[in-house]
Each structure stands twice: as C-alpha cells, then as structure tokens.
Design a protein around this motif. Structure first.
Motif, PDB file in Angstrom:
ATOM      1  N   THR A  26      -8.518  31.607   4.531  1.00 12.30           N
ATOM      2  CA  THR A  26      -9.573  32.574   4.195  1.00 12.30           C
ATOM      3  C   THR A  26     -10.171  33.199   5.450  1.00 12.30           C
ATOM      4  N   LEU A  27     -10.362  34.507   5.393  1.00  6.00           N
ATOM      5  CA  LEU A  27     -11.034  35.268   6.446  1.00  6.00           C
ATOM      6  C   LEU A  27     -12.215  35.987   5.810  1.00  6.00           C
ATOM      7  N   VAL A  28     -13.418  35.599   6.206  1.00  7.52           N
ATOM      8  CA  VAL A  28     -14.647  36.211   5.689  1.00  7.52           C
ATOM      9  C   VAL A  28     -15.092  37.284   6.672  1.00  7.52           C
ATOM     10  N   LEU A  29     -15.381  38.485   6.149  1.00  2.00           N
ATOM     11  CA  LEU A  29     -15.744  39.622   7.009  1.00  2.00           C
ATOM     12  C   LEU A  29     -17.143  40.123   6.675  1.00  2.00           C
ATOM     13  N   LEU A  30     -17.979  40.251   7.711  1.00  5.21           N
ATOM     14  CA  LEU A  30     -19.365  40.699   7.577  1.00  5.21           C
ATOM     15  C   LEU A  30     -19.557  42.019   8.314  1.00  5.21           C
ATOM     16  N   HIS A  31     -19.958  43.042   7.595  1.00  2.20           N
ATOM     17  CA  HIS A  31     -20.150  44.379   8.167  1.00  2.20           C
ATOM     18  C   HIS A  31     -21.452  44.477   8.955  1.00  2.20           C
ATOM     19  N   GLY A  32     -21.703  45.641   9.525  1.00  2.00           N
ATOM     20  CA  GLY A  32     -22.916  45.873  10.296  1.00  2.00           C
ATOM     21  C   GLY A  32     -24.014  46.516   9.466  1.00  2.00           C
ATOM     22  N   PHE A  33     -25.141  46.816  10.108  1.00  2.00           N
ATOM     23  CA  PHE A  33     -26.258  47.488   9.438  1.00  2.00           C
ATOM     24  C   PHE A  33     -25.793  48.825   8.872  1.00  2.00           C
ATOM     25  N   LEU A  34     -26.192  49.087   7.630  1.00  2.00           N
ATOM     26  CA  LEU A  34     -25.847  50.286   6.861  1.00  2.00           C
ATOM     27  C   LEU A  34     -24.439  50.244   6.265  1.00  2.00           C
ATOM     28  N   GLY A  35     -23.662  49.202   6.611  1.00  2.00           N
ATOM     29  CA  GLY A  35     -22.299  49.121   6.117  1.00  2.00           C
ATOM     30  C   GLY A  35     -22.214  48.510   4.726  1.00  2.00           C
ATOM     31  N   THR A  36     -20.987  48.376   4.241  1.00  2.00           N
ATOM     32  CA  THR A  36     -20.720  47.713   2.967  1.00  2.00           C
ATOM     33  C   THR A  36     -19.379  46.989   3.079  1.00  2.00           C
ATOM     34  N   LYS A  37     -19.051  46.266   2.035  1.00  2.00           N
ATOM     35  CA  LYS A  37     -17.761  45.567   1.973  1.00  2.00           C
ATOM     36  C   LYS A  37     -16.586  46.528   2.087  1.00  2.00           C
ATOM     37  N   ALA A  38     -16.780  47.786   1.711  1.00  3.56           N
ATOM     38  CA  ALA A  38     -15.694  48.777   1.754  1.00  3.56           C
ATOM     39  C   ALA A  38     -15.325  49.172   3.180  1.00  3.56           C
ATOM     40  N   ASP A  39     -16.167  48.844   4.152  1.00  5.60           N
ATOM     41  CA  ASP A  39     -15.878  49.203   5.550  1.00  5.60           C
ATOM     42  C   ASP A  39     -14.568  48.583   6.044  1.00  5.60           C
ATOM     43  N   TRP A  40     -14.153  47.486   5.414  1.00  8.32           N
ATOM     44  CA  TRP A  40     -12.972  46.759   5.880  1.00  8.32           C
ATOM     45  C   TRP A  40     -11.674  47.225   5.218  1.00  8.32           C
ATOM     46  N   LEU A  41     -11.764  48.166   4.294  1.00 11.54           N
ATOM     47  CA  LEU A  41     -10.571  48.593   3.552  1.00 11.54           C
ATOM     48  C   LEU A  41      -9.396  49.017   4.447  1.00 11.54           C
ATOM     49  N   PRO A  42      -9.621  49.772   5.540  1.00 15.35           N
ATOM     50  CA  PRO A  42      -8.472  50.173   6.369  1.00 15.35           C
ATOM     51  C   PRO A  42      -7.700  49.001   6.975  1.00 15.35           C
ATOM     52  N   LEU A  43      -8.326  47.835   7.075  1.00 16.07           N
ATOM     53  CA  LEU A  43      -7.676  46.670   7.667  1.00 16.07           C
ATOM     54  C   LEU A  43      -6.932  45.818   6.642  1.00 16.07           C
ATOM     55  N   MET A  44      -7.216  46.044   5.363  1.00 20.42           N
ATOM     56  CA  MET A  44      -6.723  45.138   4.332  1.00 20.42           C
ATOM     57  C   MET A  44      -5.209  45.150   4.125  1.00 20.42           C
ATOM     58  N   PRO A  45      -4.525  46.303   4.184  1.00 20.66           N
ATOM     59  CA  PRO A  45      -3.070  46.261   3.944  1.00 20.66           C
ATOM     60  C   PRO A  45      -2.332  45.264   4.828  1.00 20.66           C
ATOM     61  N   LYS A  46      -2.728  45.152   6.082  1.00 20.71           N
ATOM     62  CA  LYS A  46      -2.074  44.218   7.008  1.00 20.71           C
ATOM     63  C   LYS A  46      -2.692  42.822   6.945  1.00 20.71           C
ATOM     64  N   LEU A  47      -4.025  42.755   7.021  1.00 22.60           N
ATOM     65  CA  LEU A  47      -4.674  41.445   7.076  1.00 22.60           C
ATOM     66  C   LEU A  47      -4.426  40.624   5.820  1.00 22.60           C
TER      67      LEU A  47
ATOM     68  N   PRO B 119      -8.509  50.654  14.128  1.00 22.16           N
ATOM     69  CA  PRO B 119      -8.216  49.523  13.242  1.00 22.16           C
ATOM     70  C   PRO B 119      -6.865  48.870  13.502  1.00 22.16           C
ATOM     71  N   ALA B 120      -5.842  49.668  13.799  1.00 22.80           N
ATOM     72  CA  ALA B 120      -4.502  49.100  14.008  1.00 22.80           C
ATOM     73  C   ALA B 120      -4.484  48.179  15.224  1.00 22.80           C
ATOM     74  N   LYS B 121      -5.138  48.595  16.313  1.00 18.15           N
ATOM     75  CA  LYS B 121      -5.179  47.764  17.523  1.00 18.15           C
ATOM     76  C   LYS B 121      -5.945  46.468  17.273  1.00 18.15           C
ATOM     77  N   LEU B 122      -7.027  46.566  16.520  1.00 17.81           N
ATOM     78  CA  LEU B 122      -7.814  45.370  16.226  1.00 17.81           C
ATOM     79  C   LEU B 122      -7.014  44.403  15.359  1.00 17.81           C
ATOM     80  N   VAL B 123      -6.356  44.921  14.330  1.00 17.53           N
ATOM     81  CA  VAL B 123      -5.560  44.068  13.449  1.00 17.53           C
ATOM     82  C   VAL B 123      -4.444  43.388  14.237  1.00 17.53           C
ATOM     83  N   ALA B 124      -3.770  44.131  15.102  1.00 17.97           N
ATOM     84  CA  ALA B 124      -2.687  43.560  15.904  1.00 17.97           C
ATOM     85  C   ALA B 124      -3.223  42.416  16.779  1.00 17.97           C
TER      86      ALA B 124
END
Length: 271
Positions: free
Chosen positions: A14-35, A251-256
C-alpha cells in the motif's frame, strides 16, 4: 461522496498519498497508471479538502495536526490497512511527518515532497502566523478565482508555467465553490507552519527509510532538504526540471524515481 480513491490490486504493497493545501485526492491521477501497477494506491482528501468536509468545532482543531492524523488513520483502519508507504506533498508532507511520529510502526517508508520540518526562529513563527491569518481572511472574503490568482503568485510557485497556473486555478476554483470554505480555513490555520512543532528529528526516530524529493528549480526547498540531510538520516532526491509541485510539473520523472526506490525487482526466471 467518497473521501478517498483506490487504485491497484489490494494484494500489492500500500502507498498512501497526501496532497497539499487546496488539493484533492484527484491530484494524484496522472501518477496512477504507472504506480498502480506496483502499489495499492490510496489517495485521500485531507480534512477540509475535496469531499472531506467534517464538522469542525473549535476545540477539536486546537491541535490541527493530530486531528488530521487521526482522520487519516481512522479511514485506513476501516480499510484494514496496517502498514504502508506514506507520501506527502507540502501540507500533506507536514501531516505525514506528524503521522510518522505518532505511528512509526505502521510505516514501510516515509516519502516527502517539498515540505517543511518546522520553523525554529520565534520571529519567523510570528511573521508566518500573521501571514497565514491574512491568507485565511482572503480565503473567506474573496471569490475563489480571485483568491487563487493571488495564491499562485507566491514566489514558491514562480516556476509554474502560465498555462499550468491557469488550468490549476480553474480546477481549484471549481472544487472550492462546491463547499463552504470555513472548514478549509480552520484546517489551514490549525496546521499553520507557525503552529507546527519541530519535526526535524522525525527521520532519526524511524526504522524505515525516509526520502525527500525536491525540484531542481525550487531553490528554497532544495536548500532546506540539503540542510536537513546534514543532521538526519534522510535521503534527498533532486528532480531535474521540477519546481515546488513535482508531481504536477514532472510526474513521469517522479514516478520513475519512486519505482527505482520502492518497487521490488522483477523475479529472475531460470534460463
């Protein structure tokens, strides 16, 4: 409305992801296909953000960090998630540090993106408190778009392209207008950097690895990370071409980088 989103098989780590101020759970969507190929990803709305709109009596918010930590742990407990990698960006990173301190046995690793471990200078804390009170007043008085235009003019977002800034403002304004802003304001003030205890020593308390991701164009947090590394067992990773919000800009560099650090090696098959 759900206050979290899950991606990937539940049998994966399990990888739990916490966004920043003003963000939402949807902020992580671009990372999801790979992660999600390597982790069971749990993306949460922090208290006061997105669809997580709790009633917040003033006494409950005396310790905003504890409130946010317990809110996260309660949701993970309901999912029967006991151990996890924890990733937090900015405010989410500061909350992640508090969670790591309170529940060190539950972490497989602590992953921090562009977050501050705490102010030590009383004068800096006083100045930050005044500044945050000013922003909180603006949040309630201004329209969402006007507030966001001012927010994203701050120096820390200087590397954000104009097109990215405009799309972020449009997306954030849409979400802000869905709910009353009082809860968001209360969480913002209760988790102010001015009210945060020092978290500089948290990495040394953990038995798991602690990683810090800093954008090469974010000089403030890159310098902060290097200073932290001198005094604590924290591993710093500079993401080239990224600003403050790494998962948005590169996002791609971070995921890698994440997969190189955390994903298990593929099994070697006999030939």
């Amino acid at each position: 409305m759900p206050t979290l989103a899950r991606y990937g098989e539940t049998t994966l780590p399990t990888l739990v992801l916490l966004h920043g101020f003003l963000g939402t759970k949807a902020d992580w969507l671009p990372l999801m296909p790979k992660l999600s190929q390597h982790f069971h990803c749990v993306c949460l709305d922090l208290a006061g953000h997105g669809d997580n709109q709790p009633s917040l009596p003033a006494p409950e918010m005396e310790d905003g960090f504890s409130f946010c930590v317990q809110d996260i742990i309660a949701r993970l407990d309901r999912l029967n998630i006991r151990q996890f990698h924890l990733y937090g960006y900015s405010l989410g990173g500061r909350i992640a540090l508090h969670l790591a301190k309170a529940y060190p046995q539950r972490l497989l690793s602590l992953l921090l993106e562009s977050c501050h471990p705490g102010l030590n200078d009383p004068q800096e804390k006083t100045a930050r408190s005044k500044n945050d009170a000013h922003w909180a007043e603006r949040l309630l008085k201004l329209s969402s778009r006007d507030f966001l235009h001012l927010w994203y003019q701050q120096t820390v977002f200087a590397q954000m392209s104009q097109s990215c800034r405009e799309s972020t403002i449009a997306m954030r304004a849409c979400m802000l207008d869905k709910h009353p802003k009082q809860a968001l304001k209360e969480v913002y003030l209760a988790t102010s950097l001015a009210r945060q205890a020092s978290m500089w020593d948290v990495p040394a308390m953990l038995s798991c690895e602690c990683h810090f991701f800093a954008g090469s164009q974010d000089s403030k947090f890159h310098t902060l990370a290097q200073e932290w590394q001198l005094h604590s067992p924290i591993l710093v990773h500079c993401i080239l071409g990224a600003g403050h919000n790494i998962h948005q800009s590169t996002p791609a560099k971070l995921v890698a980088t994440l997969l190189a650090l955390l994903a298990p090696e593929p099994p070697i098959t006999a030939t």
